[in-house]
Design a protein around this motif. Sequence first.
Motif, PDB file in Angstrom:
ATOM      1  N   GLY A  39       0.510  -1.488   0.442  1.00 30.82           N
ATOM      2  CA  GLY A  39       0.195  -0.470  -0.408  1.00 30.82           C
ATOM      3  C   GLY A  39       0.729   0.882   0.345  1.00 30.82           C
ATOM      4  N   ARG A  40       2.067   1.334   0.141  1.00 37.59           N
ATOM      5  CA  ARG A  40       3.590   2.274   0.211  1.00 37.59           C
ATOM      6  C   ARG A  40       4.067   1.919  -0.821  1.00 37.59           C
ATOM      7  N   SER A 155      11.360   0.347  -9.508  1.00 41.00           N
ATOM      8  CA  SER A 155      11.757   1.164  -8.615  1.00 41.00           C
ATOM      9  C   SER A 155      11.036   2.649  -8.057  1.00 41.00           C
ATOM     10  N   PHE A 156       9.914   3.026  -8.822  1.00 42.63           N
ATOM     11  CA  PHE A 156       8.982   4.502  -9.104  1.00 42.63           C
ATOM     12  C   PHE A 156       8.724   4.610  -7.917  1.00 42.63           C
ATOM     13  N   GLY A 157       7.668   3.513  -7.969  1.00 45.44           N
ATOM     14  CA  GLY A 157       6.849   4.127  -7.225  1.00 45.44           C
ATOM     15  C   GLY A 157       5.073   3.799  -8.213  1.00 45.44           C
ATOM     16  N   THR A 158       3.830   4.068  -6.604  1.00 48.67           N
ATOM     17  CA  THR A 158       2.608   4.692  -7.455  1.00 48.67           C
ATOM     18  C   THR A 158       2.297   6.160  -6.383  1.00 48.67           C
ATOM     19  N   ALA A 159       2.206   6.764  -7.433  1.00 46.05           N
ATOM     20  CA  ALA A 159       1.903   7.922  -6.771  1.00 46.05           C
ATOM     21  C   ALA A 159       1.040   8.703  -6.076  1.00 46.05           C
ATOM     22  N   ALA A 160      -0.467   7.759  -6.054  1.00 51.25           N
ATOM     23  CA  ALA A 160      -1.345   7.667  -5.414  1.00 51.25           C
ATOM     24  C   ALA A 160      -1.261   6.843  -3.982  1.00 51.25           C
ATOM     25  N   GLU A 161      -0.323   6.004  -4.111  1.00 51.05           N
ATOM     26  CA  GLU A 161       0.296   5.342  -2.760  1.00 51.05           C
ATOM     27  C   GLU A 161       1.438   5.829  -2.227  1.00 51.05           C
ATOM     28  N   LEU A 162       1.712   6.720  -2.649  1.00 49.16           N
ATOM     29  CA  LEU A 162       2.444   7.876  -2.021  1.00 49.16           C
ATOM     30  C   LEU A 162       1.676   8.801  -1.205  1.00 49.16           C
ATOM     31  N   ALA A 163       0.643   9.208  -1.264  1.00 50.02           N
ATOM     32  CA  ALA A 163       0.377  10.739  -1.409  1.00 50.02           C
ATOM     33  C   ALA A 163      -0.325  10.579   0.043  1.00 50.02           C
ATOM     34  N   GLY A 164      -0.856   9.088   0.394  1.00 52.06           N
ATOM     35  CA  GLY A 164      -1.305   9.376   2.381  1.00 52.06           C
ATOM     36  C   GLY A 164       0.344   9.315   2.952  1.00 52.06           C
ATOM     37  N   ILE A 165       1.368   9.122   2.547  1.00 46.30           N
ATOM     38  CA  ILE A 165       2.205   8.709   2.926  1.00 46.30           C
ATOM     39  C   ILE A 165       2.598   9.411   4.361  1.00 46.30           C
ATOM     40  N   THR A 166       3.094   9.330   5.798  1.00 48.36           N
ATOM     41  CA  THR A 166       3.318   9.906   6.345  1.00 48.36           C
ATOM     42  C   THR A 166       4.522   9.812   7.134  1.00 48.36           C
ATOM     43  N   ALA A 167       5.039  10.670   8.254  1.00 51.25           N
ATOM     44  CA  ALA A 167       6.811  10.906   8.539  1.00 51.25           C
ATOM     45  C   ALA A 167       6.632   9.701   9.317  1.00 51.25           C
ATOM     46  N   GLY A 168       5.787   9.255  10.238  1.00 50.76           N
ATOM     47  CA  GLY A 168       5.716   8.151  10.865  1.00 50.76           C
ATOM     48  C   GLY A 168       6.106   7.010   9.840  1.00 50.76           C
ATOM     49  N   ARG A 223       6.733  -0.982  15.422  1.00 56.64           N
ATOM     50  CA  ARG A 223       5.039  -1.117  15.175  1.00 56.64           C
ATOM     51  C   ARG A 223       5.190  -1.108  13.754  1.00 56.64           C
ATOM     52  N   VAL A 224       5.526   0.145  13.295  1.00 51.18           N
ATOM     53  CA  VAL A 224       5.353   0.197  12.049  1.00 51.18           C
ATOM     54  C   VAL A 224       6.021  -0.885  10.632  1.00 51.18           C
ATOM     55  N   ALA A 225       7.987  -1.254  11.898  1.00 57.97           N
ATOM     56  CA  ALA A 225       8.212  -1.380  10.634  1.00 57.97           C
ATOM     57  C   ALA A 225       8.140  -3.157  11.022  1.00 57.97           C
ATOM     58  N   GLY A 226       7.274  -3.487  12.229  1.00 58.19           N
ATOM     59  CA  GLY A 226       6.582  -5.248  11.888  1.00 58.19           C
ATOM     60  C   GLY A 226       5.649  -5.203  11.019  1.00 58.19           C
ATOM     61  N   GLU A 227       4.886  -4.091  10.558  1.00 65.24           N
ATOM     62  CA  GLU A 227       3.795  -4.128   9.721  1.00 65.24           C
ATOM     63  C   GLU A 227       4.917  -4.157   7.569  1.00 65.24           C
ATOM     64  N   VAL A 228       5.207  -3.718   8.253  1.00 62.29           N
ATOM     65  CA  VAL A 228       6.320  -3.676   6.821  1.00 62.29           C
ATOM     66  C   VAL A 228       7.165  -4.925   6.526  1.00 62.29           C
ATOM     67  N   ARG A 229       7.511  -5.773   7.669  1.00 65.52           N
ATOM     68  CA  ARG A 229       7.836  -7.327   7.304  1.00 65.52           C
ATOM     69  C   ARG A 229       6.776  -7.782   7.043  1.00 65.52           C
ATOM     70  N   THR A 230       5.824  -8.229   8.356  1.00 68.79           N
ATOM     71  CA  THR A 230       4.655  -8.621   7.942  1.00 68.79           C
ATOM     72  C   THR A 230       3.685  -8.618   6.380  1.00 68.79           C
ATOM     73  N   ALA A 231       4.174  -6.837   5.818  1.00 71.29           N
ATOM     74  CA  ALA A 231       3.389  -7.500   4.656  1.00 71.29           C
ATOM     75  C   ALA A 231       4.500  -7.805   3.908  1.00 71.29           C
ATOM     76  N   GLU A 232       6.460  -8.060   3.836  1.00 73.24           N
ATOM     77  CA  GLU A 232       6.809  -8.156   3.232  1.00 73.24           C
ATOM     78  C   GLU A 232       6.925  -9.789   2.524  1.00 73.24           C
ATOM     79  N   GLU A 233       6.585 -10.285   3.902  1.00 70.10           N
ATOM     80  CA  GLU A 233       6.679 -12.036   4.141  1.00 70.10           C
ATOM     81  C   GLU A 233       6.022 -12.834   3.024  1.00 70.10           C
TER      82      GLU A 233
END
Length: 456
Positions: A39-40, A155-168, A223-233
């Motif tokens: 999603g990001r 490697s570029f990404g998706t503009a729509a998914e980046l639109a809501g990304i937060t500093a956290g 927590r967010v890092a854990g979500e990253v790993r969980t999504a990646e697995e």
Amino acid sequence: MSVLPGGLRVCVESVPQYGRGLAAVALTVAAGGDDDPAGRHGTAHLVEHLMFPRSGREGSADPAGEGYAALVAGAGGVCNAETHRDHTVFHTTVPAELLPDALAWEAGRLLGFAPTEDVIRTETDVIGEEIRGAGDAGRYWESALGALYPGSRDSFGTAAELAGITAGEVEAFFRAHYTAPRMVLSVVGDVDPARVMAVVREVFGGVGVIGVAGVARAAVVARVAGEVRTAEEPRAAEQTRAARDIRTAEQTHTARAPRAATEIRTAPLPAARPGVAVGHPLPDPVADRPAYLAQAVLAQVLGRSRLPALARSARDGHRLTSATVTCGYHGQWLASAAPDLTLAVLGRAPGTEVGAAVDIWRSVLRAVADGPLPEAEHRRAVNSLLVAWHRQADSLPTRAVALGRDALLLPGSAGPDALPAELRRTTPAEVSAAARALLEGPVTVTELAPQKGTVG
């Protein structure tokens, strides 16, 4: 090569013969598009941009807000960065006497990484423009890779998914991936290795060590890092399965009866003119380096002598109007670990169907596979690769980047200076075998279709 206590690998090479009073620094990080959280898509690319801060921060190496690029330019240097599928690399070139400053700035932007929401919004807009301006070849390459290896991300990404990304979320990605064991620092130029290492030990001592102020903030990052790993697995498991299936399929063919290639048709992509993109998986550059290098030579054989004869005007009775072939990530061979691709892009003359264009491509491969490849043609292809290598070897940032990539992505590599001898050892028989591997292995086929209003 040295390893700091925290795990950061450091490679320093003194090359005054073509350093000429300059020094290049490359920071290679094992984080790219494949590491983007679900999603990001584009987080790795965004972090690359945010490593060039456009505003300062009290207590940072740049409190006045000049930004890393301005500091480098003020020293008479240049800097840039690239995000790839499996890594991100930052490279800077400065006068050798200012190398200690450049190293301090490099460490400073790692230690002081704390982007604001305003800066994030600015950079996501910039990335959106980059995505819109990306060349067609990139889209063709990404389509082929995704078909062969589901879950792989560009490697570029998706503009729509980046639109809501937060500093956290951005900081969580940075803390999870920009750790000392996942980074290589390489310094090349007119330098004294002992003095360079003394500076590196001093300014990079805390780099890659997660120092988060406050238990609450640490919990959020974890927590967010854990979500990253969980999504990646699941994606990583899917990629592993796909790669294993491809290898198994390749290993089951027999020399007596070459099997038909597994053809994967992907969704058509818009293009200025009718065409077709054909993608083939490359061998692992670590586990099967000779076969990988044979594919690099094969791409030169096809691109320099075999395909140009076919890519003529349709008035001459030919069915292809253009033909190009590239080996490796967007044409950069040995710039990524497996999986990687060879990609052929064929322009179709009016009346030439997709299947007919693919048949022409296969006939060209078959002619090389049936061999033997003429020695003179083989030698020209190898020489063209050697000339390109020698031109790049004289570029300090290119050399620094190559050293970092070898250490991070290609363990066991003897380094860029060993490459010429490896290429010379490639034989015509191995190039013919490389063509057979493309014929017998899985292949992706993507129709390139003009949209309404474009020239056909």
